[in-house]
Design a protein around this motif. Structure first.
Motif, PDB file in Angstrom:
ATOM      1  N   MET A 196     -32.501  41.987  14.133  1.00 48.01           N
ATOM      2  CA  MET A 196     -32.133  41.289  15.367  1.00 48.01           C
ATOM      3  C   MET A 196     -31.019  42.042  16.083  1.00 48.01           C
ATOM      4  O   MET A 196     -30.319  42.847  15.470  1.00 48.01           O
ATOM      5  N   SER A 197     -30.892  41.776  17.338  1.00 45.41           N
ATOM      6  CA  SER A 197     -29.822  42.410  18.103  1.00 45.41           C
ATOM      7  C   SER A 197     -28.535  41.621  17.929  1.00 45.41           C
ATOM      8  O   SER A 197     -28.544  40.450  17.563  1.00 45.41           O
ATOM      9  N   LEU A 198     -27.420  42.271  18.213  1.00 49.03           N
ATOM     10  CA  LEU A 198     -26.135  41.591  18.134  1.00 49.03           C
ATOM     11  C   LEU A 198     -26.041  40.466  19.156  1.00 49.03           C
ATOM     12  O   LEU A 198     -25.294  39.505  18.978  1.00 49.03           O
ATOM     13  N   VAL A 199     -26.813  40.554  20.230  1.00 50.88           N
ATOM     14  CA  VAL A 199     -26.813  39.505  21.241  1.00 50.88           C
ATOM     15  C   VAL A 199     -27.389  38.214  20.671  1.00 50.88           C
ATOM     16  O   VAL A 199     -26.945  37.104  20.974  1.00 50.88           O
ATOM     17  N   ASP A 200     -28.407  38.324  19.782  1.00 51.65           N
ATOM     18  CA  ASP A 200     -29.055  37.143  19.209  1.00 51.65           C
ATOM     19  C   ASP A 200     -28.237  36.495  18.105  1.00 51.65           C
ATOM     20  O   ASP A 200     -28.416  35.321  17.801  1.00 51.65           O
ATOM     21  N   LEU A 201     -27.364  37.254  17.464  1.00 52.96           N
ATOM     22  CA  LEU A 201     -26.658  36.765  16.292  1.00 52.96           C
ATOM     23  C   LEU A 201     -25.837  35.508  16.556  1.00 52.96           C
ATOM     24  O   LEU A 201     -25.958  34.521  15.806  1.00 52.96           O
ATOM     25  N   PRO A 202     -25.011  35.427  17.595  1.00 54.04           N
ATOM     26  CA  PRO A 202     -24.226  34.193  17.821  1.00 54.04           C
ATOM     27  C   PRO A 202     -25.108  32.963  18.019  1.00 54.04           C
ATOM     28  O   PRO A 202     -24.801  31.883  17.527  1.00 54.04           O
ATOM     29  N   LYS A 203     -26.215  33.145  18.738  1.00 55.53           N
ATOM     30  CA  LYS A 203     -27.085  32.009  18.994  1.00 55.53           C
ATOM     31  C   LYS A 203     -27.733  31.514  17.695  1.00 55.53           C
ATOM     32  O   LYS A 203     -27.842  30.308  17.461  1.00 55.53           O
ATOM     33  N   ARG A 204     -28.149  32.436  16.830  1.00 63.95           N
ATOM     34  CA  ARG A 204     -28.759  32.037  15.560  1.00 63.95           C
ATOM     35  C   ARG A 204     -27.750  31.345  14.665  1.00 63.95           C
ATOM     36  O   ARG A 204     -28.049  30.326  14.024  1.00 63.95           O
ATOM     37  N   LEU A 205     -26.534  31.858  14.621  1.00 67.52           N
ATOM     38  CA  LEU A 205     -25.486  31.240  13.806  1.00 67.52           C
ATOM     39  C   LEU A 205     -25.131  29.855  14.342  1.00 67.52           C
ATOM     40  O   LEU A 205     -24.946  28.902  13.574  1.00 67.52           O
ATOM     41  N   ALA A 206     -25.050  29.730  15.667  1.00 68.89           N
ATOM     42  CA  ALA A 206     -24.712  28.441  16.269  1.00 68.89           C
ATOM     43  C   ALA A 206     -25.772  27.399  15.945  1.00 68.89           C
ATOM     44  O   ALA A 206     -25.462  26.246  15.637  1.00 68.89           O
ATOM     45  N   GLY A 207     -27.042  27.780  16.013  1.00 65.50           N
ATOM     46  CA  GLY A 207     -28.121  26.844  15.683  1.00 65.50           C
ATOM     47  C   GLY A 207     -28.048  26.402  14.239  1.00 65.50           C
ATOM     48  O   GLY A 207     -28.232  25.221  13.914  1.00 65.50           O
ATOM     49  N   PHE A 208     -27.748  27.329  13.330  1.00 65.53           N
ATOM     50  CA  PHE A 208     -27.644  27.002  11.911  1.00 65.53           C
ATOM     51  C   PHE A 208     -26.490  26.035  11.658  1.00 65.53           C
ATOM     52  O   PHE A 208     -26.643  25.015  10.969  1.00 65.53           O
ATOM     53  N   LEU A 209     -25.320  26.315  12.248  1.00 66.86           N
ATOM     54  CA  LEU A 209     -24.150  25.462  12.050  1.00 66.86           C
ATOM     55  C   LEU A 209     -24.339  24.100  12.707  1.00 66.86           C
ATOM     56  O   LEU A 209     -23.901  23.077  12.159  1.00 66.86           O
ATOM     57  N   ARG A 210     -24.994  24.054  13.872  1.00 66.50           N
ATOM     58  CA  ARG A 210     -25.218  22.790  14.563  1.00 66.50           C
ATOM     59  C   ARG A 210     -26.052  21.842  13.713  1.00 66.50           C
ATOM     60  O   ARG A 210     -25.777  20.650  13.616  1.00 66.50           O
ATOM     61  N   PHE A 211     -27.074  22.379  13.068  1.00 71.26           N
ATOM     62  CA  PHE A 211     -27.908  21.548  12.201  1.00 71.26           C
ATOM     63  C   PHE A 211     -27.093  21.008  11.032  1.00 71.26           C
ATOM     64  O   PHE A 211     -27.170  19.828  10.690  1.00 71.26           O
ATOM     65  N   ARG A 212     -26.285  21.854  10.401  1.00 69.39           N
ATOM     66  CA  ARG A 212     -25.500  21.423   9.234  1.00 69.39           C
ATOM     67  C   ARG A 212     -24.484  20.343   9.631  1.00 69.39           C
ATOM     68  O   ARG A 212     -24.303  19.367   8.901  1.00 69.39           O
ATOM     69  N   VAL A 213     -23.806  20.524  10.757  1.00 63.64           N
ATOM     70  CA  VAL A 213     -22.810  19.545  11.202  1.00 63.64           C
ATOM     71  C   VAL A 213     -23.486  18.221  11.529  1.00 63.64           C
ATOM     72  O   VAL A 213     -23.005  17.141  11.154  1.00 63.64           O
ATOM     73  N   ARG A 214     -24.607  18.274  12.229  1.00 62.92           N
ATOM     74  CA  ARG A 214     -25.309  17.040  12.591  1.00 62.92           C
ATOM     75  C   ARG A 214     -25.756  16.285  11.344  1.00 62.92           C
ATOM     76  O   ARG A 214     -25.635  15.073  11.258  1.00 62.92           O
ATOM     77  N   ARG A 215     -26.264  17.010  10.360  1.00 68.56           N
ATOM     78  CA  ARG A 215     -26.705  16.364   9.129  1.00 68.56           C
ATOM     79  C   ARG A 215     -25.538  15.724   8.388  1.00 68.56           C
ATOM     80  O   ARG A 215     -25.643  14.621   7.853  1.00 68.56           O
ATOM     81  N   ALA A 216     -24.378  16.400   8.370  1.00 69.10           N
ATOM     82  CA  ALA A 216     -23.205  15.844   7.703  1.00 69.10           C
ATOM     83  C   ALA A 216     -22.739  14.567   8.392  1.00 69.10           C
ATOM     84  O   ALA A 216     -22.361  13.591   7.728  1.00 69.10           O
ATOM     85  N   ILE A 217     -22.791  14.543   9.730  1.00 69.42           N
ATOM     86  CA  ILE A 217     -22.389  13.341  10.476  1.00 69.42           C
ATOM     87  C   ILE A 217     -23.328  12.187  10.152  1.00 69.42           C
ATOM     88  O   ILE A 217     -22.888  11.041   9.962  1.00 69.42           O
ATOM     89  N   GLU A 218     -24.624  12.459  10.077  1.00 69.92           N
ATOM     90  CA  GLU A 218     -25.585  11.397   9.768  1.00 69.92           C
ATOM     91  C   GLU A 218     -25.310  10.797   8.390  1.00 69.92           C
ATOM     92  O   GLU A 218     -25.320   9.578   8.203  1.00 69.92           O
ATOM     93  N   VAL A 219     -25.088  11.652   7.395  1.00 66.76           N
ATOM     94  CA  VAL A 219     -24.822  11.167   6.040  1.00 66.76           C
ATOM     95  C   VAL A 219     -23.550  10.341   5.999  1.00 66.76           C
ATOM     96  O   VAL A 219     -23.491   9.268   5.389  1.00 66.76           O
ATOM     97  N   LEU A 220     -22.484  10.823   6.683  1.00 69.83           N
ATOM     98  CA  LEU A 220     -21.212  10.108   6.700  1.00 69.83           C
ATOM     99  C   LEU A 220     -21.354   8.760   7.400  1.00 69.83           C
ATOM    100  O   LEU A 220     -20.835   7.743   6.920  1.00 69.83           O
ATOM    101  N   ALA A 221     -22.065   8.729   8.527  1.00 71.39           N
ATOM    102  CA  ALA A 221     -22.236   7.478   9.265  1.00 71.39           C
ATOM    103  C   ALA A 221     -22.975   6.454   8.419  1.00 71.39           C
ATOM    104  O   ALA A 221     -22.618   5.274   8.362  1.00 71.39           O
ATOM    105  N   GLY A 222     -24.018   6.906   7.731  1.00 74.77           N
ATOM    106  CA  GLY A 222     -24.761   5.987   6.869  1.00 74.77           C
ATOM    107  C   GLY A 222     -23.900   5.446   5.750  1.00 74.77           C
ATOM    108  O   GLY A 222     -23.956   4.261   5.416  1.00 74.77           O
TER     109      GLY A 222
END
Length: 474
Positions: A196-222
């Protein structure tokens, strides 16, 4: 709307609004204040009344129908948000009403607990489950459940055998609830710079972290909801369903891969069985042979067929604008009949509620394309159009007011010869530019319907599927 009927805001007696917001709950006073701001000073003297979301759906179905009395089924992904007497935030998903003359009576309502905006930690309604599969797994996007309904015809029962109905739906105290715990494996994220290009790297990392944070919030809220003691938390009703493969890539061709079409098949069959069971319950409770249906789930034409063939109802009216686009009409009818106590006197025999256009407006629109099209006025429009269709041409048909709801019903329609085996593929590929498996509806003269379809009553709004009896022959 007011301009179309030459009425000023000062002449209005009543404005009825539905304050549904999926992300918050407004107190009645706050919602009214917000509505006043939205209406602005021109409506300052107008009486303002609030209507429940499902009640507006019910009014749009029953008060438009030909029935003096009827059972009314409202079911959608999520309706109005409530705070229960236990302090639980919950959303309505299925409601039963009984309509008679100019009255509507609520029989029962199913609520699903929420842990946050759009978050359902325990259960969901059938329409939300259907949307989860369509949007979240088959990647069709929001409000495209019709795509899954069409794809289901190309699937088989392999997925349903692995995950049978009981894994998705349970009966608790007479209410049907659906499994909200669907675990979708993530695709492996390849972070190697050589791929992948360096241009794509931040977007891929952001998508990965966004999913993990959202999942953690769901578990905590429950966990917080359970710990608060405010929620009547039953033992785990469902085991999580772990999907055997990641969600479909939106660019992936569906037909060669039977896995995703088998998921669509399963979702449709689960939906139909759920709809049949609640319809039978509604039939037992009301004892009436007439059924009115609204809510986004009312657009599922195969389920609507089952109401007549298996649930015991003899007559069916589905609001053509069954989804939330029908709420304004339902709010107006609710205000006229329920709040103002006016008698009924109108039946929705046509969905062509859009405004018509004058000949001058049509000529003005045509003039913008005068260098690209040939214009000719015909003295026999219908006869000439019929011949053009029979000769294999594709027709864009524009007539009268536009249809209310998602179906093209002859006023804004693309027409082709249904006898041609190639017609569907040509329309999808060259005109609609959409998937080749998407279906079209056949339109026939009412007096000929019994010769071609297993049908005893007309289906003017394309809201009830039927079986073809005879093959079309040129």
């Amino acid at each position: 709307c007011l301009k179309a009927i030459n009425v000023s805001p000062a002449e209005l007696d009543l404005v009825v609004y539905d304050p549904v917001g999926v992300d918050d709950i407004d107190e009645p006073e706050t919602a009214a204040d917000n509505m006043r701001v939205e209406l602005d000073s021109r409506f300052a003297s107008v009486r303002l009344e609030r209507v429940n979301h499902h009640a507006a759906h019910a009014a749009a179905a029953f008060f438009c129908s030909p029935f003096r009395e009827a059972a009314v089924l409202v079911y959608d992904g999520s309706g109005e948000v409530f705070k229960t007497h236990l302090g639980v935030t919950a959303t309505e998903t299925e409601s039963f009403y009984y309509g008679f003359d100019a009255e509507l009576v609520l029989i029962e309502k199913t609520l699903q607990a929420r842990s946050g905006p759009g978050r359902y930690p325990y259960t969901v309604g059938i329409a939300k489950l259907y949307a989860m599969l369509s949007m979240g797994y088959l990647s069709f996007g929001r409000y495209n459940e019709g795509k899954m309904m069409g794809l289901a015809a190309y699937g088989d029962d392999s997925f349903l055998k692995k995950f049978p109905y009981e894994r998705w739906v349970a009966d608790r105290a007479g209410e049907l609830i659906c499994n909200s715990s669907i675990i979708v494996p993530r695709k492996k994220i390849n972070l190697r710079l050589s791929r992948m290009s360096l241009v794509d790297l931040p977007k891929r990392l952001a998508g990965f972290l966004r999913f993990r944070v959202r999942r953690a919030i769901e578990v905590l809220a429950g966990a917080l909801i359970k710990k608060s003691g405010n929620l009547f938390v039953a033992p785990d009703i469902f085991k999580p369903i772990v999907m055997p493969r990641p969600a479909r890539d939106p660019k992936q061709d569906l037909l060669p891969d039977k896995h995703y079409s088998s998921v669509a098949f399963a979702g449709q069959k689960i939906f139909e069985r759920f709809a049949l069971e609640i319809a039978k319950r509604l039939k037992r409770v009301t004892g009436n042979e007439n059924l009115c249906v609204a809510g986004g789930a009312g657009l599922n034409i195969d389920a609507n067929r089952i109401f007549l063939e298996e649930a015991g109802f003899k007559h069916l009216f589905v609001q053509p604008a069954a989804s939330d686009c029908g709420i304004p009409l339902g709010a107006a009818l609710y205000g006229y009949h329920i709040i103002l106590g006016q008698p009924r006197g109108w039946e929705m025999k046509s969905a062509a509620l859009g405004r018509p256009y004058t000949e001058d407006e049509i000529k003005s629109a045509i003039a913008k394309f005068e260098n690209r099209i040939i214009v000719r006025k015909s003295d026999g429009v219908c006869e000439e159009t019929a011949k053009l269709i029979a000769d294999g041409n594709i027709i864009g048909w524009f007539h009268g007011g536009s249809e209310y709801g998602p179906r093209a019903l002859g006023n804004r329609s693309i027409l082709a010869d249904a006898r041609s085996p190639e017609a569907k593929d040509i329309l999808n590929a060259r005109v609609k530019h959409r998937e080749l498996w998407r279906p079209f509806a056949a339109s026939v003269l009412e007096e000929k319907m019994g010769e071609l379809f297993d049908i005893t009553v007309p289906s003017p709004f394309i809201l009830c599927t039927k079986t073809a009896l005879a093959a079309f022959s040129p």
